[in-house]
Write an enzyme that holds these catalytic residues in place. Structure first.
Site, mmCIF file in Angstrom:
data_model
loop_
_atom_site.group_PDB
_atom_site.id
_atom_site.type_symbol
_atom_site.label_atom_id
_atom_site.label_comp_id
_atom_site.label_asym_id
_atom_site.label_seq_id
_atom_site.Cartn_x
_atom_site.Cartn_y
_atom_site.Cartn_z
ATOM 1 N N TYR A 170 27.993 42.369 34.245
ATOM 2 C CA TYR A 170 26.597 42.727 34.574
ATOM 3 C C TYR A 170 26.441 44.166 35.043
ATOM 4 O O TYR A 170 27.425 44.865 35.222
ATOM 5 C CB TYR A 170 25.936 41.694 35.474
ATOM 6 N N GLU A 171 25.218 44.607 35.130
ATOM 7 C CA GLU A 171 24.883 46.023 35.398
ATOM 8 C C GLU A 171 25.498 46.967 34.371
ATOM 9 O O GLU A 171 25.915 48.072 34.706
ATOM 10 C CB GLU A 171 25.336 46.442 36.800
#
Lengths: 597, 597
Positions: free
Chosen positions: B440-441
């Site tokens: 994620y990110e």
């Protein structure tokens, strides 16, 4: 929902073009395994794995096994039917002796089937896998009576098997085990104790479960020299082979664990259970090692298998998922974005997995063929050489293929981005399932110590010398050929690193054994890299030959050559870093006082 | 049940001895952060993490979040109370401006707290973590009215925040996003669309949830140039700040995923929900990047945090578990076996994790300090240099620390053998939880492309030159000192590899961008290795100084020096292999036709 397609064509390329299985037609069972027969078996096995057990993998993980208050365990929906189909197909006895109902085919063919099953549904595959290991142990060490009683039913698949080693306070160090065996006076023993982490210890797939159990006969010496092996059936067997009363063994609980949810990992309680000695008293480890060595190769295959199925699903996703544009300009200008397989970093991940899978498959089948030759050849020298090779390769196949197989499952998961983390896509299950293979049948650190501490020095280093000599000869014989240079040169460099590291051990580990312990894992991986690189050398040679023969497989052979070149450029360089780590020795590792950790 | 002890002493060593936080007393908020204040905050934060949220980690994983038929979501037992304690403790606003109720302390101190929280309970930590990111975005891009409406409540912890980027067909490639925004005529917009993978999208911890949502205003240009950012509260806010009616946003489902079970990953349905533009029209990505950059550093910290807690539990196990004997003879002859920490391979695993953790912690705090300097310094040149460094380090911290953090969680799990695979021991949760941080990110491949494609060439390579110049100067200044040689020499070699790889990119990637894409991940890891090695150089220097000062911390400083030497001997050699891979270029990666995968 993930899918699976068994790599039948690749197996045939390896068996026929790379390993030249035809050369072994003089061995028992090999003449029957003509290319046509092999093809038919592989097609049939592929179909079973793809259509029957692969669809049960994801739901099996989600449902898991259930232990009931009476100690019985049920497997997930569909497992019973699938197992019946497996048994009815004669898969359990593929390589078992005809005498006990088997098909007497090469172990090599069974190994292929192990890969397909372990890709399609690892948790399912463990039920027959452990049974095949138990069959192997009974074949070598069982008494004629034990063989007659248990083997036909096990080969048929009606009864399954387990191995019971671990106890709460002892896993690796079996010398500590406490389960005791007291003679009943009638030739049987009363077995009492608790075993943990028993895969397939209890389930609903078979009529009976044949436990092979390590225990200590009352009064036996302490440590590993006092351990004996017993066969302890869940149901006692009457003289006519029918099932008698329930034995004093039961499943106390099942573990909640990271993966392989559809395989019950049991705490098994032995409460004066009736067991019979297998092999000699106090020689139980010896007998169990037959099963363990077989199991270690099978676990290495599991590493490859999870890497393969993860690769297939990641590659499909990468060809379909549209996101971003190629660095070199739009590849699919008619679409809102390009499929992510245009991105070099996505391909890098896929190529890393693929380059491993193809070489690992060749290595596994080479080891399996060595096992066949070691057991079936009539030439003692050939038998000896094959047995040496098998012993040397076993820890490498187990340790390296499961370490890298797991890494690759993680890598393939990464290709799916966020979807890789979501259960319904199936990728995270491959990661969780693959993880166990690095741990069971001897954690990989133990494999490394087996390689460095036992297999290397054995017979004055004969096995290692033969292996290195074979790779060296291959490099010498093929180095002059232009098409082979991109393979031979990096392989020769990797071999040099392995030779150098071996020399370093000889000079530095005798006086200071911690130096061997500190570099064992790196050494195992260095040997794995050279072994996989050697497989790529042989595959490249076979691919060039097939291309020269012009038989229409050119695109597939070109892909082989590209993938092999990738291996040499991207994976082989690790050899240098591994060698440098080995030579760093144990000083910085051992310097910290334990309480500072 | 796993345990956690926050590494307070190590943090203080890094802040005071390595980074010399005292030097920054001229910055806003730093003078207040005297050693005593820092110590008190860290002790308090450690206590909260160790005693309140760490015990909820394992049960939270097992219970997970529950979505109810009305779309509401409940967090696991104990989370509400813990979150209330977190908010009451003032932790949310530790580094937020006093104007909005924050404590105005350095971001660096907040980063330490992020590590402790993410070790103790990653899933819990994501709720405040995302809120802090949303606060940061509103601080920079929110209108005065938006700031007044949302920030005090968020800083207080009464309301939480989220970021809504991903849609089913677009994750990385935000240009494809479809969620639309139609002006209502009253200054607000009607937001309609579906967002997926929204962490903390719905839950029962806070009175209101402030969603920051990317959407496309009707008629906006296609691609990333037509994306705007909106603030969309779950409950509309009345003029007096009280909560009004429910907005048209709801949680359609939550994902079943590999880990972070206690954090709800939501599908969020926007059905004409009322939203207000944040920042300028069509400049939404720009506004979101404030949040994303903050979040990327925080995710890097999560990688370190999981590695740290996994290490602690593995080390405890290794000191207690008795199995086998030391290669050099029994270490605990009075016991049935030695603790497994006597085995070099077990120590090797622990040292690999430890050597990473300590350097990663220093790197993270150096980046956080750069962020403080970039935001708070009054010297434009100092601000510029810090901002350059922060931009360069952000993808490295995110990508490298999460890749290695996950690897280390796996490594620590391995130390426990079979027990590592069993849920109740907690190690397998660390692995499952750590896995998300690589995804994620911005998946780590994206971080690598951000580094190579954006951060390197920016301003004519100014940031990279400054970084390499700083490391080079360090080597030059300290290379002559005997005690520093074991650190400086390997570091200088690693730097050389980085310089060589940079040069190779300059010569080979302009004309052929795939060469940059093919080596980006390796380049990111090479820079990570040099950055971690530089931290070890600085830590060694500080440890030698502390030893020379003779302040009673000698044993701890000796451990630092041993661990640093281990890093140089065992981890730095990877630099050579990485550089060779980069120089292999993209040919073998791009050669295979897509359909052959």
């Amino acid at each position: 929902m993930p899918s699976y397609k068994a790599p039948v064509e690749d197996v045939k390329f390896i068996l026929q073009d790379v390993l030249g299985i035809d050369r072994f037609n003089n061995l028992a069972g090999f003449a029957e395994a003509s290319p046509d027969v092999i093809d038919a078996i592989l097609q049939e096995g592929a179909k079973f794995c793809e259509e029957v057990i692969a669809p049960l993998n994801l739901p099996g993980d989600q449902e898991g096994c259930t232990r009931h208050p009476d100690g019985s365990v049920t497997t997930p929906k569909g497992f019973r039917e699938a197992y019946r189909a497996y048994a009815a197909g004669g898969w359990m006895g593929l390589a078992a002796p005809a005498e006990y109902g088997g098909q007497d085919l090469p172990h090599t063919i069974n190994t292929v089937m192990q890969e397909f099953i372990s890709s399609a549904n690892l948790a399912f595959g463990m039920y027959p896998g452990l049974t095949q290991g138990a069959i192997a142990a009974l074949l070598v060490h069982g008494s004629p009576d034990q063989k007659r009683t248990f083997l036909p039913k096990m080969v048929e698949g009606a009864w399954t098997g387990t191995m019971n080693l671990t106890e709460p306070h002892c896993g690796t160090d079996l010398g500590l085990l406490k389960t005791k065996a007291v003679p009943n006076g009638d030739g049987s023993y009363a077995i009492t104790g608790t075993k943990i982490f028993i895969s397939a210890g209890e389930h609903d797939l078979s009529e009976n479960i044949v436990h092979l159990v390590l225990a200590r006969i009352e009064g036996a010496p302490a440590g590993t020299k006092g351990i004996s092996l017993f066969v302890v059936p869940k149901f006692l067997v009457n003289g006519d082979g029918s099932l008698g009363p329930r034995n004093g063994v039961s499943c106390g609980s099942i573990e909640h664990k990271m993966g392989i949810h559809a395989n019950a990992t049991c705490v098994m309680n032995y409460d004066g259970a009736k067991g019979w000695l297998v092999g000699q008293e106090n020689r139980g480890l010896n007998a169990m090692f037959v099963m363990m060595n077989e199991a270690r190769l099978a676990v290495g295959v599991q590493g490859l298998a999870q890497s393969e199925v993860a690769y297939q699903n990641a590659a499909s996703y990468a060809k379909e998922r549209l996101q971003g544009r190629a660095l070199t300009g739009a590849a699919a200008p008619d679409k809102p974005a390009d499929p992510i397989i245009v991105h070099p970093d996505v391909r890098r991940n896929l190529m890393l997995v693929r380059a491993f899978n193809e070489a690992a498959r060749a290595l596994v089948l080479w080891a399996a063929l060595s096992s066949d030759v070691a057991h079936r050849s009539e030439d003692p020298a050939e038998r000896q050489a094959a047995d040496d090779r098998l012993g040397l390769l076993t820890p490498v196949v187990k340790g390296v293929l499961t370490d890298l197989g797991f890494e690759n499952a993680v890598r393939a998961q990464q290709v799916l981005g966020g979807h890789g983390y979501i259960a319904e896509w199936g990728m995270e299950q491959f990661v969780r399932d693959a993880r166990i293979a690095m741990i069971y049948e001897g954690a990989n650190g133990i494999q490394a110590m087996d390689l460095v501490g036992r297999k290397l020095p054995k017979d004055g280093g004969r096995a290692l010398m033969a292996f290195m000599g074979e790779v060296e000869a291959f490099c010498r014989e093929n180095g002059a050929e232009d098409g082979m240079k991109p393979f031979v040169e990096p392989l020769a460099k990797g071999l040099e690193q392995l030779q150098g590291a071996t020399m370093w051990f000889m000079q530095n580990a005798m006086a200071k054994p911690d130096n061997a312990g500190a570099g064992a894992t790196e050494y195992m991986h260095l040997m794995g890299l050279v072994a996989l690189g050697y497989m790529w050398g042989k595959m490249a040679k076979a691919a060039l030959a097939r291309k020269a023969a012009g038989d229409g497989a050119a695109a597939r052979m070109d892909a082989k050559l590209v993938t092999g070149r990738f291996f040499m450029e991207r994976m082989m360089p690790e050899a240098g870093a591994l060698a440098r780590r080995i030579r760093a020795g144990s000083d910085a590792i051992m310097a910290l006082p334990a309480e500072m950790f």
